[in-house]
Design an enzyme around this catalytic site. Structure first.
Site, PDB file in Angstrom:
ATOM      1  N   LYS A  63       2.634   5.790  -7.380  1.00  0.00           N
ATOM      2  CA  LYS A  63       1.632   6.150  -8.343  1.00  0.00           C
ATOM      3  C   LYS A  63       1.671   7.650  -8.439  1.00  0.00           C
ATOM      4  CE  LYS A  63      -2.728   5.825  -6.366  1.00  0.00           C
ATOM      5  NZ  LYS A  63      -3.084   7.259  -6.114  1.00  0.00           N
ATOM      6  N   ASN A  64       2.193   8.397  -7.297  1.00  0.00           N
ATOM      7  CA  ASN A  64       2.243   9.814  -7.133  1.00  0.00           C
ATOM      8  C   ASN A  64       3.415  10.624  -8.080  1.00  0.00           C
ATOM      9  OD1 ASN A  64      -0.003  10.242  -5.661  1.00  0.00           O
ATOM     10  ND2 ASN A  64       1.094  10.453  -3.672  1.00  0.00           N
TER      11      ASN A  64
ATOM     12  N   HIS B 165       0.971  -1.171   0.018  1.00  0.00           N
ATOM     13  CA  HIS B 165      -0.144  -0.062  -0.067  1.00  0.00           C
ATOM     14  C   HIS B 165       0.873   1.145  -0.136  1.00  0.00           C
ATOM     15  CE1 HIS B 165      -3.712   2.431   1.062  1.00  0.00           C
ATOM     16  NE2 HIS B 165      -2.549   3.218   1.576  1.00  0.00           N
TER      17      HIS B 165
ATOM     18  N   GLU C 276       1.223   3.823  -3.465  1.00  0.00           N
ATOM     19  CA  GLU C 276       0.514   5.302  -3.294  1.00  0.00           C
ATOM     20  C   GLU C 276       1.832   5.921  -3.757  1.00  0.00           C
ATOM     21  OE1 GLU C 276      -1.784   8.355  -3.278  1.00  0.00           O
ATOM     22  OE2 GLU C 276      -2.385   6.188  -2.959  1.00  0.00           O
TER      23      GLU C 276
END
Length: 477
Positions: free
Chosen positions: A325-326, A318, A322
């Site tokens: 992805k950013n 997780h 994240e």
């Protein structure tokens, strides 16, 4: 006469701490004298209202007796008993030792006490929320779900361990896990509803952070305990069915529940990057490449292919997902803005020292201003613009679901930081505006040091939910 005694008793105690046990006992005694429950509610409620409107009003006057509207007296009593106890934080090493116990009864005794304690502590905090939030239907749904889960588990706290009881207990745990699966998006909707309504007493941003951090961390911890016990249950079922000796030494290298005693961080990071790349390709039809390396400081700073530790692969995935992805979004958008012919890569370094594992993820996506860095870790804030109200839809499968947009939800980084801090780690960001950003993840290298960080209920904690006063700056700007 009994009615007057109750009123007198409350007034006499109102200058002291009027805990739930005192009130519950008082209600119990009066009920024993034959008074109707409605009379008791009205009487105590009137006293509370008078006390709350006084000049010395504090959060503790928001009495827990309000539960009488939805709970029977027995549940109120048990809720009082368990909320008076503090949750017991356990290290990753302790969880694995608990799971490897030869007799499942030992784990049963621990779980049947610890989960109700964690639920009770959170229920007490939830019922202390400001009215602007507590009137939201989504919030009331969450509170009732927590109360129902607590009631479901109450009978097992005094139950004798046997196969039938254990089977029923595991079935209840599965129901609880499903019941709370949408807590994050439902609470997000409640917060948005509070901010949209024209009501007095709206929570300040720092209070929202405090509330959501504690609620979500409590949820993470309960789900982990459920996962571990289900794994213990399945393991013992397998041993019985295969006629395996329960005293046989367990294989300590196998994944147990959500914990992998031999988790390879580099492998998890690579998998998370591949998953994020799928979303990036869907959104932008391209993605930057990953450059990843591992270093072992305990072994002459050697480059290594693997960095292993006891940890939770799902939590790590997780966090990495994240962050990557950013970084991908920022890199692609910045490259297009600058008309670059090639996308700069995203770099990841995983370094293991004696006490910590430090991870740095670097991108050349243009970075953000210093003023924006702290806001990135606020719930509902997004640097990518608002999409569908920044709320993850209930039933959509979690924040990592590929049905979600590439950006714009506003919960990814705050939750990633929570996952890191859950076991005494941390997550932070440093940005060079116009160039790029570095995200740092810190994890405890030793499983004995990686101990849970858990919220516990107290009047002081509840009081923080109501303080909206802005601090007056005593510095020039």
């Amino acid at each position: 006469q009994a009615y007057n005694c109750l009123i007198h008793f409350y007034k006499r105690m109102s200058g002291l701490y009027c805990g739930p046990r005192v009130l519950a006992q008082a209600v119990g005694r009066v009920s024993g004298w034959g008074f109707k429950q409605e009379v008791i509610k009205h009487s105590v409620g009137t006293c509370l209202m008078q006390r709350t409107n006084s000049s010395s009003s504090t959060v503790l006057e928001h009495s827990r007796v309000k539960f009488a509207r939805v709970l029977d007296r027995s549940t109120i009593y048990h809720l009082d008993q368990f909320s008076a106890k503090s949750p017991t934080p356990v290290s990753i090493k302790g969880m694995l030792e608990q799971a490897w116990q030869p007799l499942q009864e030992q784990s049963f005794k621990y779980i049947t006490m610890e989960i109700p304690i964690r639920l009770a502590n959170m229920i007490m905090e939830l019922q202390m929320m400001p009215r602007a939030l507590s009137v939201q239907p989504q919030f009331q749904e969450i509170l009732l779900q927590y109360i129902q889960s607590f009631k479901d588990l109450s009978e097992f706290t005094i139950a004798t361990f046997n196969p039938d009881t254990n089977d029923r207990f595991v079935s209840i745990l599965k129901d609880i896990r499903l019941r709370h699966i949408d807590t994050v998006p439902v609470m997000a909707a409640a917060i948005q509803g509070m901010m949209a309504d024209d009501l007095d007493g709206k929570m300040a941003q720092k209070n929202i952070q405090y509330c959501l951090n504690r609620l979500f961390l409590n949820r993470i911890s309960i789900h982990l305990l459920i996962s571990l016990y289900k794994a213990v249950y399945a393991s013992h079922k397998h041993q019985v069915s295969q006629l395996i000796d329960i005293n046989e030494t367990p294989d300590y290298s196998l994944i147990f529940g959500a914990i992998d005693p031999n988790c390879d961080i580099i492998s998890i990071a690579t998998e998370a990057y591949d998953d994020a790349a799928i979303m990036c390709d869907r959104e932008y039809q391209q993605h930057p490449e990953l450059e990843i390396e591992g270093r072992d400081i305990t072994n002459r700073n050697m480059k290594v292919e693997e960095v292993r530790m006891s940890y939770l692969p799902n939590h790590l995935h997780h966090i990495f997902f994240e962050i990557f992805k950013n970084a991908m979004r920022a890199t692609v958008e910045h490259a297009r803005k600058k008309n670059l012919s090639e996308l700069p890569g995203v770099k990841c370094v995983v370094s293991k020292s004696e006490g910590d594992i430090s991870i740095r993820v670097s991108d050349l996506g243009g970075g953000i201003s210093r003023e924006m860095v702290d806001k990135l870790f606020q719930y509902h804030f997004t640097s990518a613009g608002n999409k569908d109200g920044n709320v993850v839809l209930p039933g959509s499968g979690g924040l990592e679901s590929q049905s979600h947009p590439m950006h714009g939800l506003g919960y990814g980084l705050p939750l990633s930081r929570l996952y890191a801090r859950y076991f005494q780690g941390d997550l932070d960001m440093v940005s060079m505006h116009g160039l790029g950003s570095d995200v740092y993840i810190y994890l405890k290298a030793l499983s004995d040091d990686a101990r849970e960080s858990l919220p516990k209920y107290s009047i002081r904690a509840a009081d923080k939910l109501h303080k909206n006063k802005k601090k007056i700056s005593d510095w020039t700007k």
